[in-house]
Scaffold this motif. Structure first.
Motif, PDB file in Angstrom:
ATOM      1  N   LEU A 107       0.814  -1.216   0.000  1.00 28.18           N
ATOM      2  CA  LEU A 107       0.000   0.000   0.000  1.00 28.18           C
ATOM      3  C   LEU A 107       0.843   1.258   0.000  1.00 28.18           C
ATOM      4  O   LEU A 107       0.321   2.355  -0.232  1.00 28.18           O
ATOM      5  CB  LEU A 107      -0.930   0.004   1.217  1.00 28.18           C
ATOM      6  N   GLY A 108       2.147   1.122   0.264  1.00 25.18           N
ATOM      7  CA  GLY A 108       3.037   2.273   0.219  1.00 25.18           C
ATOM      8  C   GLY A 108       3.830   2.398  -1.057  1.00 25.18           C
ATOM      9  O   GLY A 108       4.633   3.339  -1.196  1.00 25.18           O
ATOM     10  N   LEU A 109       3.634   1.489  -2.005  1.00 23.01           N
ATOM     11  CA  LEU A 109       4.357   1.523  -3.272  1.00 23.01           C
ATOM     12  C   LEU A 109       3.522   2.249  -4.325  1.00 23.01           C
ATOM     13  O   LEU A 109       2.325   2.005  -4.459  1.00 23.01           O
ATOM     14  CB  LEU A 109       4.672   0.103  -3.752  1.00 23.01           C
ATOM     15  N   ASP A 110       4.165   3.134  -5.086  1.00 16.73           N
ATOM     16  CA  ASP A 110       3.441   3.908  -6.096  1.00 16.73           C
ATOM     17  C   ASP A 110       2.819   3.006  -7.154  1.00 16.73           C
ATOM     18  O   ASP A 110       1.742   3.307  -7.681  1.00 16.73           O
ATOM     19  CB  ASP A 110       4.399   4.902  -6.765  1.00 16.73           C
ATOM     20  N   TYR A 111       3.489   1.890  -7.459  1.00 21.62           N
ATOM     21  CA  TYR A 111       2.991   1.004  -8.498  1.00 21.62           C
ATOM     22  C   TYR A 111       1.670   0.359  -8.100  1.00 21.62           C
ATOM     23  O   TYR A 111       0.855   0.016  -8.968  1.00 21.62           O
ATOM     24  CB  TYR A 111       4.044  -0.080  -8.770  1.00 21.62           C
ATOM     25  N   PHE A 112       1.435   0.178  -6.808  1.00 22.91           N
ATOM     26  CA  PHE A 112       0.231  -0.494  -6.327  1.00 22.91           C
ATOM     27  C   PHE A 112      -0.731   0.466  -5.631  1.00 22.91           C
ATOM     28  O   PHE A 112      -1.529   0.034  -4.790  1.00 22.91           O
ATOM     29  CB  PHE A 112       0.610  -1.621  -5.360  1.00 22.91           C
ATOM     30  N   THR A 113      -0.661   1.737  -5.944  1.00 24.39           N
ATOM     31  CA  THR A 113      -1.560   2.704  -5.302  1.00 24.39           C
ATOM     32  C   THR A 113      -2.246   3.570  -6.354  1.00 24.39           C
ATOM     33  O   THR A 113      -1.911   4.748  -6.520  1.00 24.39           O
ATOM     34  CB  THR A 113      -0.777   3.592  -4.314  1.00 24.39           C
TER      35      THR A 113
END
Length: 389
Positions: free
Chosen positions: A272-278
Motif C-alpha cells: 500500500l506504500g508503493l506507487d505502483y500499487f496505489t
C-alpha cells in the motif's frame, strides 16, 4: 461382505453413467469461458497502443532473444514463424477476434483453439511481461479446449435450438478448412514440434469426424460414441480446472504462512506504500492507517486461501468462502490496481459457483434483455364521451 461389494459396484456404475452420459457443470463452464475470454479481450484492447512494445518488434525482449529462449524451452508461439511487423499485427488481430468469438460462444470449438494459440503465442513471445493472472489465463486457455463450454449462454446453443444442430451452416467447415491449411503449412515447414503437431492434428480430425457424424448420422452409434468421448474430455477438463484453482489457493496460502510479514499481520501494509500499487493514494493511505484493518485483512487472506480446498465437501461453507475470495479479488483490483489479475482469478473461482445461483442469474438477465428489446406500446387514446342530450 458381498453386499458391500455389490453396493460399491452399483455406485461405480452410477458414477460411470453420470461421467460418460452428460457434460457436468454446463453453466459453470460457460461462466469460465465468458470470464477468461472477456479478461483477455479487455487486456488486448487496453494494451493495443502498446502492443508492439509488449509483444512485438519494438519490445526490449527482441525477436532474436525470444528465438534463443524458445529454442531451449520449446515453448509454442506462432509469432516466431516470422519477424515481420505484418505477421505480428495479424496474430494480434486474430487473437482479439478469437476472444470475441469465444466470449459469444460462436463456433466455440474452433475459436477455443484459436484463442489458445493467441494466448500462448503472445505470452511465450515475451515471457517477462506477465504476472500471476497471465499464468492462470495461460493454463485455462489450454483447459477450455477440452470442455464443452458452449452448451448454454452461447450462439452455438442458440443455433442448436433454432436449427437442430450447433454445426449447422457453412461457417464451421470454412473455419476448420482455414485452420487445417494453417496447420498443414506449419507442419510442412517444420514450425510445429511433434507434440503440438500431434495435438492439433488430433483436434482437427476429431472435429471433422464430429461434423460428418452430426450432419449425416445424428442419431447413430457413431454420434453416441463421440458424445461419450466428448463428455469424458469435458468432465476431465472441469476436474483439472477445479484442481488447478485449489492448488493455486493452497500453495499461495501455505507459502504465506511461512512469511514473517504474514505471520505478524503486516504484509498488506507494505504494497500500500508503493506507487505502483496505489492507483488511489487516498484510499490506500486510509487502509494502511488502520493497523487493525491491515491485520484482519492479512490474516483473513491466509485463512481463506488455506481453508478453501478443505471446504469443498460442505456446500454452505464453500459458498461463503467463495464469496469472500471473489470480494477479496475485487478489492485487489481496486486497491492495488491489478484488474486483470483479479478478473482472471474471479473467472477461475466461477467454476465453483452453485448451479442454482447461475440459473437464477441467467433467468434474471434474460428477463431484463427481453424487457429492453420489447417495443413499448403506443398509448391508447380514450374514446370520446358523447355529449349528454
Amino acid at each position: 461382505m458381498v453386499d458391500g461389494v455389490k453396493r460399491a459396484r452399483e455406485a461405480a456404475g452410477r458414477l460411470a453413467v453420470q461421467v460418460t452420459g452428460q457434460a457436468l457443470g454446463p453453466y459453470q463452464s460457460a461462466v469460465v469461458r465468458i470470464g477468461f475470454a472477456a479478461t483477455w479481450l479487455f487486456f488486448l484492447l487496453r494494451e493495443f497502443p502498446h502492443r508492439a512494445e509488449l509483444y512485438g518488434p519494438d519490445g526490449p525482449w527482441s525477436w532474436r532473444l525470444a528465438e534463443r529462449l524458445i529454442d531451449s524451452n520449446h515453448a509454442f508461439t506462432v509469432l516466431m514463424w516470422s519477424d515481420s511487423t505484418l505477421w505480428f499485427e495479424i496474430v494480434y488481430a486474430v487473437s482479439v477476434l478469437a476472444s470475441v468469438g469465444l466470449l459469444l460462444g460462436w463456433r466455440t470449438r474452433a475459436t477455443s483453439v484459436v484463442f489458445m494459440v493467441g494466448v500462448l503465442s503472445l505470452q511465450n513471445r515475451s515471457v517477462f511481461m506477465g504476472d500471476g493472472g497471465d499464468n492462470v489465463i495461460h493454463l485455462m486457455a489450454i483447459y477450455l479446449v477440452l470442455t464443452r463450454c458452449a452448451q448454454v449462454w452461447s450462439l452455438d446453443a442458440r443455433r442448436a435450438r433454432t436449427h437442430g444442430s450447433a454445426t449447422a451452416g457453412a461457417a464451421g467447415p470454412v473455419l476448420w478448412g482455414v485452420l487445417g491449411a494453417v496447420f498443414a503449412f506449419g507442419a510442412a515447414t517444420g514450425r510445429f514440434g511433434y507434440g503440438w503437431l500431434a495435438a492439433f492434428a488430433a483436434v482437427w480430425v476429431a472435429c471433422g469426424l464430429w461434423w460428418m457424424v452430426d450432419r449425416y448420422e445424428p442419431e447413430g452409434e457413431g454420434r453416441a460414441a463421440l458424445d461419450v468421448l466428448a463428455n469424458l474430455l469435458h468432465n476431465a477438463g472441469m476436474l483439472v480446472i477445479m484442481a488447478e484453482v485449489c492448488l493455486i489457493y493452497a500453495t499461495a496460502g501455505w507459502y504465506k504462512i511461512q512469511g514473517s510479514r504474514w505471520q505478524d499481520g503486516t504484509a498488506l501494509y507494505y504494497p500500500l506504500g508503493l506507487d505502483y500499487f496505489t492507483p488511489w493514494p487516498g484510499l490506500s493511505a486510509l487502509v494502511a492507517g488502520s493497523g487493525t484493518l491491515v491485520m484482519l485483512l492479512s490474516y483473513g487472506t491466509v485463512a481463506v486461501q488455506v481453508a478453501f480446498p478443505f471446504t469443498l465437501f460442505n456446500r454452505r461453507i464453500k459458498n461463503v468462502l467463495l464469496a469472500a475470495m471473489m470480494l477479496e479479488h475485487a478489492g485487489i483490483a481496486v486497491l492495488l490496481g491489478l484488474p486483470f489479475f483479479s478478473l482472471a482469478m474471479i473467472a477461475a473461482d466461477a467454476v465453483f459457483l452453485p448451479t442454482g445461483f447461475l440459473v437464477w442469474a441467467g433467468a434474471r438477465a434474460a428477463a431484463r434483455r427481453r424487457r429492453a428489446v420489447e417495443p413499448v406500446p403506443d398509448p391508447v387514446e380514450p374514446a370520446p364521451v358523447p355529449a349528454p342530450r
